[in-house]
Design a protein around this motif. Structure first.
Motif, short mmCIF file in Angstrom:
data_model
loop_
_atom_site.label_atom_id
_atom_site.label_comp_id
_atom_site.label_asym_id
_atom_site.label_seq_id
_atom_site.Cartn_x
_atom_site.Cartn_y
_atom_site.Cartn_z
N LEU A 15 0.83 -1.21 0.00
CA LEU A 15 0.00 0.00 0.00
C LEU A 15 0.87 1.26 0.00
N LEU A 16 1.93 1.24 0.78
CA LEU A 16 2.85 2.38 0.81
C LEU A 16 3.48 2.61 -0.55
N GLN A 17 3.75 1.54 -1.27
CA GLN A 17 4.36 1.67 -2.59
C GLN A 17 3.35 2.19 -3.62
N SER A 18 2.07 1.99 -3.37
CA SER A 18 1.05 2.35 -4.35
C SER A 18 0.52 3.77 -4.19
N LYS A 19 0.81 4.42 -3.04
CA LYS A 19 0.25 5.75 -2.79
C LYS A 19 1.34 6.73 -2.37
N ARG A 20 1.08 8.01 -2.60
CA ARG A 20 2.04 9.06 -2.23
C ARG A 20 2.15 9.17 -0.71
N LEU A 21 1.05 9.06 0.00
CA LEU A 21 1.04 9.22 1.45
C LEU A 21 -0.09 8.40 2.05
N VAL A 22 0.20 7.71 3.13
CA VAL A 22 -0.81 6.88 3.81
C VAL A 22 -0.80 7.23 5.29
N THR A 23 -1.97 7.47 5.86
CA THR A 23 -2.04 7.82 7.28
C THR A 23 -2.21 6.57 8.13
N ALA A 24 -1.85 6.70 9.42
CA ALA A 24 -2.00 5.59 10.35
C ALA A 24 -3.48 5.25 10.53
N THR A 25 -4.33 6.28 10.53
CA THR A 25 -5.78 6.05 10.66
C THR A 25 -6.31 5.24 9.49
N GLU A 26 -5.86 5.59 8.28
CA GLU A 26 -6.28 4.85 7.08
C GLU A 26 -5.87 3.39 7.17
N LEU A 27 -4.64 3.15 7.63
CA LEU A 27 -4.16 1.78 7.75
C LEU A 27 -4.91 1.01 8.83
N SER A 28 -5.21 1.68 9.93
CA SER A 28 -5.91 1.00 11.02
C SER A 28 -7.32 0.58 10.59
N ARG A 29 -7.97 1.44 9.82
CA ARG A 29 -9.31 1.10 9.33
C ARG A 29 -9.27 -0.04 8.33
N LYS A 30 -8.29 0.01 7.42
CA LYS A 30 -8.20 -1.03 6.40
C LYS A 30 -7.95 -2.40 7.01
N PHE A 31 -7.05 -2.45 7.99
CA PHE A 31 -6.66 -3.75 8.55
C PHE A 31 -7.38 -4.08 9.86
N GLN A 32 -8.28 -3.18 10.27
CA GLN A 32 -9.12 -3.42 11.45
C GLN A 32 -8.29 -3.68 12.70
N VAL A 33 -7.30 -2.83 12.90
CA VAL A 33 -6.47 -2.89 14.10
C VAL A 33 -6.38 -1.47 14.66
N SER A 34 -5.82 -1.34 15.86
CA SER A 34 -5.70 -0.02 16.47
C SER A 34 -4.58 0.78 15.81
N VAL A 35 -4.65 2.11 15.96
CA VAL A 35 -3.58 2.98 15.46
C VAL A 35 -2.26 2.63 16.12
N ARG A 36 -2.33 2.28 17.42
CA ARG A 36 -1.11 1.91 18.15
C ARG A 36 -0.45 0.68 17.53
N THR A 37 -1.27 -0.28 17.07
CA THR A 37 -0.74 -1.46 16.40
C THR A 37 -0.03 -1.07 15.10
N ILE A 38 -0.61 -0.11 14.37
CA ILE A 38 0.00 0.37 13.14
C ILE A 38 1.35 1.02 13.44
N TYR A 39 1.42 1.78 14.52
CA TYR A 39 2.70 2.39 14.91
C TYR A 39 3.76 1.31 15.11
N ARG A 40 3.38 0.21 15.78
CA ARG A 40 4.32 -0.89 16.02
C ARG A 40 4.71 -1.55 14.70
N ASP A 41 3.73 -1.70 13.79
CA ASP A 41 4.02 -2.31 12.49
C ASP A 41 5.03 -1.45 11.71
N ILE A 42 4.85 -0.15 11.74
CA ILE A 42 5.76 0.74 11.02
C ILE A 42 7.18 0.64 11.59
N ARG A 43 7.28 0.58 12.92
CA ARG A 43 8.60 0.44 13.55
C ARG A 43 9.25 -0.89 13.13
#
Length: 237
Positions: A15-43
């Protein structure tokens, strides 16, 4: 349902490769996880060497120039692409058909051998009955798409359905398709308002070097205004 973490991490990178910018909120909604989980995934991605760049207050993107290995499609994803191919091949705009054919050829090149046999079979077993005569009535869709995203003025030689010929300079705004015909919504400098132009009525078109200021209105707002003003969603020509 929450996806396994490895699958989610892979899809985040795609998804990051397909778009110019992706927000943590957008990722959390798509994958049905918390924003905090997305932060951990990015790290985790950063720690594994994936060059994820954080734009404070905006979101994430991949460092320019970074390329993933060829994407592997699932059988279901490959089938969806082939289905779309058969639908687009029936489209009346030549530029769309030709460019999609080139794109799908590149996509097929990365499929596994077993997938290639299956998609070849599937392409022979799907038929769309639209445009059975294979009519090609326009050749401007791809150029107009580029003009919309780059805010370039268009100069049109336009022959209306009533057989009235005019020259128009327009600010392209949006495209939509109905009854197999593509229509361009644009701000017409001659009429000083938004108008709709059928692509099959455009006799000739030139993309000008001149640019215009992007319109603040959204497509949804445009349709709402037209509905309230005219009682119908558009005004042609």
């Amino acid at each position: 349902m929450e996806k396994p973490r490895l699958t989610r991490l892979t899809q985040i990178v795609t998804l990051l490769q397909s778009k110019r910018l992706v927000t943590a909120t957008e990722l959390s909604r798509k994958f049905q996880v918390s924003v905090r989980t997305i932060y951990r995934d990015i790290r985790t991605l950063e720690d594994s060497g994936i060059p994820v760049v954080t734009e404070e207050g905006k979101g994430y993107f991949l460092q320019e120039g970074y390329q993933l290995p060829p994407i592997m499609f699932s059988e279901e994803e490959a089938n969806a692409l082939i289905t779309a191919e058969q639908l687009i091949l029936k489209n009346k705009d030549t530029s769309l058909v030709e460019n999609y054919r080139e794109a799908i050829t590149k996509i097929k090149a990365v499929l596994r051998y077993s997938q290639k046999d299956k998609v070849d079979l599937l392409s022979q077993r799907i038929v769309f009955r639209a445009n059975t005569e294979k009519e090609q009535s326009s050749n401007y869709l791809i150029q107009i798409q580029s003009a919309i995203t780059n805010f370039h003025l268009l100069e049109l030689d336009y022959l209306s359905l009533e057989n009235n010929f005019t020259k128009r300079t327009v600010e392209p705004f949006a495209l939509y398709s109905t009854n197999e015909n593509w229509l361009l919504i644009a701000y017409c400098q001659l009429r000083s308002e938004f108008r709709v132009f059928r692509l099959d009525c455009i006799q000739n078109m030139r993309v000008l070097n001149d640019v215009f200021t992007p319109h603040e209105i959204t497509l949804e707002e445009y349709f709402k205004i037209c509905q309230e003003k005219y009682g119908v969603p558009l005004t042609q020509g």
